[in-house]
Design a protein around this motif. Sequence first.
Motif, PDB file in Angstrom:
ATOM      1  N   MET A 158      31.223  48.822  39.492  1.00 35.14           N
ATOM      2  CA  MET A 158      30.160  48.013  38.909  1.00 35.14           C
ATOM      3  C   MET A 158      30.185  48.142  37.390  1.00 35.14           C
ATOM      4  N   ILE A 159      30.211  47.007  36.689  1.00 34.28           N
ATOM      5  CA  ILE A 159      30.203  46.998  35.236  1.00 34.28           C
ATOM      6  C   ILE A 159      28.755  47.109  34.761  1.00 34.28           C
ATOM      7  N   ALA A 160      28.471  48.078  33.894  1.00 30.96           N
ATOM      8  CA  ALA A 160      27.106  48.312  33.442  1.00 30.96           C
ATOM      9  C   ALA A 160      26.598  47.146  32.612  1.00 30.96           C
ATOM     10  N   ARG A 161      25.381  46.713  32.900  1.00 29.01           N
ATOM     11  CA  ARG A 161      24.779  45.634  32.116  1.00 29.01           C
ATOM     12  C   ARG A 161      24.194  46.196  30.836  1.00 29.01           C
ATOM     13  N   ARG A 162      24.037  45.312  29.859  1.00 24.76           N
ATOM     14  CA  ARG A 162      23.406  45.684  28.596  1.00 24.76           C
ATOM     15  C   ARG A 162      22.697  44.470  28.019  1.00 24.76           C
ATOM     16  N   ASP A 163      21.681  44.750  27.215  1.00 22.89           N
ATOM     17  CA  ASP A 163      20.927  43.684  26.565  1.00 22.89           C
ATOM     18  C   ASP A 163      21.508  43.484  25.174  1.00 22.89           C
ATOM     19  N   LEU A 164      22.293  42.426  25.028  1.00 22.32           N
ATOM     20  CA  LEU A 164      23.061  42.204  23.811  1.00 22.32           C
ATOM     21  C   LEU A 164      22.328  41.317  22.817  1.00 22.32           C
TER      22      LEU A 164
ATOM     23  N   ARG B 293      28.650  22.970  25.901  1.00 23.55           N
ATOM     24  CA  ARG B 293      29.228  24.308  25.858  1.00 23.55           C
ATOM     25  C   ARG B 293      28.548  25.093  24.752  1.00 23.55           C
ATOM     26  N   LEU B 294      28.116  26.318  25.074  1.00 24.75           N
ATOM     27  CA  LEU B 294      27.484  27.187  24.105  1.00 24.75           C
ATOM     28  C   LEU B 294      28.326  28.455  23.980  1.00 24.75           C
ATOM     29  N   THR B 295      28.774  28.754  22.763  1.00 30.78           N
ATOM     30  CA  THR B 295      29.545  29.966  22.502  1.00 30.78           C
ATOM     31  C   THR B 295      28.662  30.954  21.762  1.00 30.78           C
ATOM     32  N   LEU B 296      28.532  32.134  22.329  1.00 28.94           N
ATOM     33  CA  LEU B 296      27.707  33.194  21.755  1.00 28.94           C
ATOM     34  C   LEU B 296      28.604  34.301  21.229  1.00 28.94           C
ATOM     35  N   ALA B 297      28.218  34.889  20.124  1.00 28.42           N
ATOM     36  CA  ALA B 297      28.991  35.976  19.523  1.00 28.42           C
ATOM     37  C   ALA B 297      28.150  37.239  19.502  1.00 28.42           C
ATOM     38  N   ALA B 298      28.776  38.363  19.885  1.00 32.79           N
ATOM     39  CA  ALA B 298      28.119  39.668  19.866  1.00 32.79           C
ATOM     40  C   ALA B 298      29.039  40.680  19.214  1.00 32.79           C
ATOM     41  N   GLN B 299      28.470  41.676  18.606  1.00 36.95           N
ATOM     42  CA  GLN B 299      29.278  42.725  17.984  1.00 36.95           C
ATOM     43  C   GLN B 299      29.725  43.758  19.016  1.00 36.95           C
ATOM     44  N   GLU B 300      28.944  43.950  20.066  1.00 36.92           N
ATOM     45  CA  GLU B 300      29.289  44.930  21.086  1.00 36.92           C
ATOM     46  C   GLU B 300      30.313  44.353  22.059  1.00 36.92           C
ATOM     47  N   PRO B 301      31.180  45.204  22.611  1.00 36.37           N
ATOM     48  CA  PRO B 301      32.110  44.727  23.641  1.00 36.37           C
ATOM     49  C   PRO B 301      31.376  44.416  24.933  1.00 36.37           C
ATOM     50  N   LEU B 302      31.923  43.518  25.713  1.00 38.23           N
ATOM     51  CA  LEU B 302      31.334  43.139  27.000  1.00 38.23           C
ATOM     52  C   LEU B 302      32.453  42.911  28.005  1.00 38.23           C
ATOM     53  N   ASP B 303      32.422  43.643  29.089  1.00 36.63           N
ATOM     54  CA  ASP B 303      33.364  43.441  30.189  1.00 36.63           C
ATOM     55  C   ASP B 303      32.634  42.703  31.306  1.00 36.63           C
ATOM     56  N   ALA B 304      33.247  41.653  31.826  1.00 38.34           N
ATOM     57  CA  ALA B 304      32.622  40.873  32.889  1.00 38.34           C
ATOM     58  C   ALA B 304      33.697  40.278  33.780  1.00 38.34           C
ATOM     59  N   SER B 305      33.320  39.999  35.011  1.00 36.91           N
ATOM     60  CA  SER B 305      34.225  39.404  35.998  1.00 36.91           C
ATOM     61  C   SER B 305      33.770  37.995  36.325  1.00 36.91           C
TER      62      SER B 305
ATOM     63  N   GLY C   7      24.997  40.886  38.512  1.00 34.13           N
ATOM     64  CA  GLY C   7      25.488  40.454  39.811  1.00 34.13           C
ATOM     65  C   GLY C   7      26.919  40.866  40.086  1.00 34.13           C
ATOM     66  N   ASN C   8      27.441  40.327  41.162  1.00 31.35           N
ATOM     67  CA  ASN C   8      28.797  40.623  41.628  1.00 31.35           C
ATOM     68  C   ASN C   8      29.646  39.363  41.566  1.00 31.35           C
ATOM     69  N   GLY C   9      30.904  39.528  41.219  1.00 30.99           N
ATOM     70  CA  GLY C   9      31.789  38.391  41.039  1.00 30.99           C
ATOM     71  C   GLY C   9      32.696  38.121  42.228  1.00 30.99           C
ATOM     72  N   PHE C  10      33.622  37.196  42.020  1.00 29.86           N
ATOM     73  CA  PHE C  10      34.598  36.823  43.038  1.00 29.86           C
ATOM     74  C   PHE C  10      35.632  37.923  43.234  1.00 29.86           C
ATOM     75  N   SER C  11      36.202  37.958  44.429  1.00 30.21           N
ATOM     76  CA  SER C  11      37.388  38.774  44.673  1.00 30.21           C
ATOM     77  C   SER C  11      38.602  37.948  44.267  1.00 30.21           C
TER      78      SER C  11
ATOM     79  N   GLU D  76      22.468  41.280  44.803  1.00 30.53           N
ATOM     80  CA  GLU D  76      23.491  41.424  45.839  1.00 30.53           C
ATOM     81  C   GLU D  76      24.570  40.362  45.730  1.00 30.53           C
ATOM     82  N   GLY D  77      24.297  39.287  45.045  1.00 32.49           N
ATOM     83  CA  GLY D  77      25.245  38.208  44.807  1.00 32.49           C
ATOM     84  C   GLY D  77      25.551  38.140  43.322  1.00 32.49           C
ATOM     85  N   PRO D  78      25.633  36.949  42.731  1.00 34.80           N
ATOM     86  CA  PRO D  78      25.405  35.664  43.395  1.00 34.80           C
ATOM     87  C   PRO D  78      26.540  35.226  44.303  1.00 34.80           C
ATOM     88  N   VAL D  79      27.650  36.006  44.309  1.00 29.83           N
ATOM     89  CA  VAL D  79      28.787  35.655  45.150  1.00 29.83           C
ATOM     90  C   VAL D  79      28.648  36.356  46.503  1.00 29.83           C
TER      91      VAL D  79
END
Length: 270
Positions: free
Chosen positions: A1-7, A23-35, A100-104, A255-258
């Motif tokens: 599980m990838i830890a969530r953070r409030d960016l 399309r909206l592109t957001l920029a953050a200084q902190e790294p973010l890992d997501a699936s 949430g949880n992503g695709f396999s 538990e999802g959204p997947v």
Amino acid sequence: MIARRDLAVRVAARSDLSPTCFRLTLAAQEPLDASPGQFGMLSCGEGFDPLLRRAFSLAGVSRQGDTTEVELLIKEVGKGTTLLRHFALGSDLRLLAPLGNGFSLDAGPHRLALVAGGIGLPPVLFAAEVLAARSTGFDLYLGATSAVELLELTRCGRATSRAGGELVLTTDDGSRGERGFVTAALARRLSEGRAYSRVLACGPTPMLAALTLLARGHGLDAELSLEEPMACGVGVCLGCVVKLADGRYVPTCKEGPVFRTSELAPGWWT
């Protein structure tokens, strides 16, 4: 599980994709890992109107130098999304992610079938680009009401070509691609003998229900990213519960959204 953070994020870019979507592109200084398949809760400004953040599937996450770029594809449907469409570049927002949880994304003996309906494209596009980078084969089925609502065709085509697959376009009115529902296009190819290891999909609930029946009829495993209304994004408010095959009700956001179709109660898709 990838830890969530409030960016803390800022609006880095915005571009219209159709009369209703952008399309909206957001920029953050902190790294973010997501699936692919995970989502975020985005604020709509600094005040209390709207009070609640809005849930959006992630369409892409990348690190550009010292900056993390998060891409969202959004349909303007109410006050919150209208505000997001008109914020000035550089505006400051908050993004709680990843949730949430992503695709396999594991490869199988056959290619994957990726299916997106309308604004259900973001998690499917994210998955397509990750799979293409891994050289995992897939076909991408993209459906919309009309040609003008077929989104991100260049990116979809590039990822599908890189994966050695077919990009199948459908529109309800026949203005581009095959006429009819995207599930019908998949059904025709399955009937012709095309084999898939698994189906990954996101779109309106009627499309996902039809896709579930289709996959079950062909003995296919399918994973669905459900579109349920979410207020908190962390499983507290219980506004997005769905019934599972074992009789339990669980929050889609936590538990999802997947979900695999085998996990969902029959009443959801019949």
